[in-house]
Design a protein around this motif. Structure first.
Motif, short mmCIF file in Angstrom:
data_model
loop_
_atom_site.label_atom_id
_atom_site.label_comp_id
_atom_site.label_asym_id
_atom_site.label_seq_id
_atom_site.Cartn_x
_atom_site.Cartn_y
_atom_site.Cartn_z
N ALA A 34 -128.36 32.79 -14.13
CA ALA A 34 -129.13 32.36 -14.12
C ALA A 34 -129.86 32.89 -14.98
CB ALA A 34 -128.87 33.07 -12.68
N GLN A 35 -130.25 33.56 -14.80
CA GLN A 35 -131.30 34.22 -16.50
C GLN A 35 -131.39 33.62 -17.57
OE1 GLN A 35 -130.68 36.50 -19.23
NE2 GLN A 35 -132.92 36.97 -19.17
N GLU A 36 -130.07 33.20 -17.80
CA GLU A 36 -130.81 32.27 -19.26
C GLU A 36 -130.81 30.96 -18.62
OE1 GLU A 36 -125.66 31.96 -20.34
OE2 GLU A 36 -125.96 34.23 -21.09
N ARG A 37 -130.62 30.16 -17.33
CA ARG A 37 -130.74 28.93 -17.34
C ARG A 37 -132.37 29.16 -17.22
NH1 ARG A 37 -128.08 25.48 -13.82
NH2 ARG A 37 -129.77 24.46 -12.77
N ALA A 38 -132.71 30.42 -16.15
CA ALA A 38 -134.15 30.27 -16.37
C ALA A 38 -135.08 30.41 -18.02
CB ALA A 38 -134.63 31.66 -15.43
N VAL A 39 -134.48 31.02 -19.01
CA VAL A 39 -135.46 31.32 -20.04
C VAL A 39 -135.55 29.93 -20.65
CG1 VAL A 39 -135.25 32.41 -22.00
CG2 VAL A 39 -134.80 34.05 -20.21
N ARG A 40 -134.43 29.28 -20.58
CA ARG A 40 -134.46 28.18 -21.84
C ARG A 40 -135.01 26.90 -20.48
NH1 ARG A 40 -128.52 28.23 -21.17
NH2 ARG A 40 -128.26 26.56 -19.43
N ALA A 41 -135.74 27.15 -19.24
CA ALA A 41 -136.56 26.50 -19.05
C ALA A 41 -138.16 27.18 -18.84
CB ALA A 41 -136.35 26.15 -17.61
N GLY A 42 -138.39 28.27 -19.54
CA GLY A 42 -139.02 28.47 -20.13
C GLY A 42 -139.69 29.75 -19.04
N GLY A 43 -138.96 30.60 -17.55
CA GLY A 43 -139.59 30.27 -17.20
C GLY A 43 -138.76 32.49 -16.82
N ARG A 44 -138.75 33.16 -16.32
CA ARG A 44 -137.69 34.06 -16.21
C ARG A 44 -137.19 34.58 -14.94
NH1 ARG A 44 -143.38 38.48 -15.40
NH2 ARG A 44 -144.07 37.34 -13.02
N LEU A 45 -135.78 35.72 -14.95
CA LEU A 45 -135.64 35.88 -13.59
C LEU A 45 -135.31 37.29 -13.26
CD1 LEU A 45 -132.48 34.49 -12.01
CD2 LEU A 45 -132.09 36.61 -13.16
N ARG A 46 -136.09 37.93 -12.44
CA ARG A 46 -135.67 39.23 -12.32
C ARG A 46 -135.18 39.79 -10.57
NH1 ARG A 46 -141.75 40.51 -11.82
NH2 ARG A 46 -142.02 38.43 -10.51
N VAL A 47 -134.47 41.15 -11.13
CA VAL A 47 -133.34 41.62 -10.11
C VAL A 47 -134.79 42.57 -9.13
CG1 VAL A 47 -131.20 41.27 -11.59
CG2 VAL A 47 -132.38 43.15 -11.88
N VAL A 48 -134.51 42.75 -7.77
CA VAL A 48 -134.77 43.92 -7.36
C VAL A 48 -133.70 44.86 -6.64
CG1 VAL A 48 -136.39 44.86 -4.80
CG2 VAL A 48 -137.09 42.10 -6.37
N CYS A 49 -133.55 45.81 -6.75
CA CYS A 49 -132.76 46.43 -6.03
C CYS A 49 -133.48 47.96 -6.55
CB CYS A 49 -131.77 46.60 -7.40
SG CYS A 49 -130.22 47.77 -8.04
N ASP A 50 -132.56 48.37 -5.46
CA ASP A 50 -132.63 50.06 -5.28
C ASP A 50 -132.03 50.78 -4.64
OD1 ASP A 50 -132.42 49.26 -3.17
OD2 ASP A 50 -134.37 49.54 -2.27
N GLN A 51 -131.11 50.44 -4.67
CA GLN A 51 -129.28 51.33 -5.28
C GLN A 51 -128.74 51.50 -6.33
OE1 GLN A 51 -129.35 47.78 -4.12
NE2 GLN A 51 -127.90 48.28 -2.26
N PRO A 52 -128.63 53.22 -6.38
CA PRO A 52 -128.33 54.02 -7.72
C PRO A 52 -127.07 53.02 -8.22
CG PRO A 52 -129.17 55.40 -5.63
CD PRO A 52 -129.12 53.69 -5.01
N TYR A 53 -126.37 53.07 -6.94
CA TYR A 53 -124.99 52.20 -7.83
C TYR A 53 -124.78 50.90 -8.27
CZ TYR A 53 -123.85 48.11 -4.83
OH TYR A 53 -123.68 46.97 -4.83
N VAL A 82 -134.29 38.14 -7.63
CA VAL A 82 -133.18 38.27 -6.99
C VAL A 82 -132.98 38.80 -6.05
CG1 VAL A 82 -130.45 38.43 -6.90
CG2 VAL A 82 -132.24 37.02 -8.68
N ASP A 83 -133.11 39.43 -4.91
CA ASP A 83 -133.19 40.80 -4.42
C ASP A 83 -132.31 40.89 -3.90
OD1 ASP A 83 -133.86 42.36 -2.20
OD2 ASP A 83 -135.07 41.81 -0.97
N LEU A 84 -131.32 41.95 -4.51
CA LEU A 84 -130.23 43.09 -4.21
C LEU A 84 -130.09 43.72 -3.35
CD1 LEU A 84 -128.88 42.81 -8.25
CD2 LEU A 84 -128.74 40.99 -6.30
N ARG A 85 -131.00 44.29 -2.93
CA ARG A 85 -131.78 45.41 -1.60
C ARG A 85 -130.38 45.36 -0.85
NH1 ARG A 85 -137.64 45.44 -0.56
NH2 ARG A 85 -136.75 43.42 -0.05
#
Length: 118
Positions: free
Chosen positions: A70-89, A51-54
């Motif tokens: 969404a992260q819970e659904r991904a893990v339950r399905a045997g996968g993963r969800l990661r975020v891309v974020c470069d904003q300090p806030y 998930v690109d949050l930039r």
């Protein structure tokens, strides 16, 4: 089936993962538009979702709830969800809500994929 792009989210496959690019203000009024994309991305076996949050200008608890679900659904399905974020806030928001450990942010999309404005 991937939902159509909208002003707040679009989805594309990039190598081994599904990239959901999120933009603008994500709040109660717009979180559903993002959820549609995340639901589709996590509806497959062993999803690998980035998930690109930039391009996000604002994110409230509605947006955080969509990410957590969404992260819970991904893990339950045997996968993963990661975020891309470069904003300090956003880093501060994830830390203040106790979600930094759950979503340790990547600073860029692996493989050199550019975001929607580049």
């Amino acid at each position: 089936m991937t939902p159509p792009a909208n002003p707040h989210a679009r989805t594309r496959v990039s190598g081994p993962y599904t990239l959901v690019e999120v933009a603008g203000e994500i709040d109660l009024a717009t979180a559903g538009l993002v959820a549609d994309h995340l639901d589709a991305a996590t509806a497959v076996p062993a999803p690998d979702v980035l998930v690109d949050l930039r391009e996000v200008e604002f994110l409230d608890c509605s947006g955080l709830r969509v990410l957590c679900r969404a992260q819970e659904r991904a893990v339950r399905a045997g996968g993963r969800l990661r975020v891309v974020c470069d904003q300090p806030y956003l880093h501060r928001l994830l830390g203040a809500t106790g979600l930094l450990g759950r979503f340790p942010p990547l600073t860029s999309v692996p493989g050199g994929v550019r975001n929607r404005t580049e």
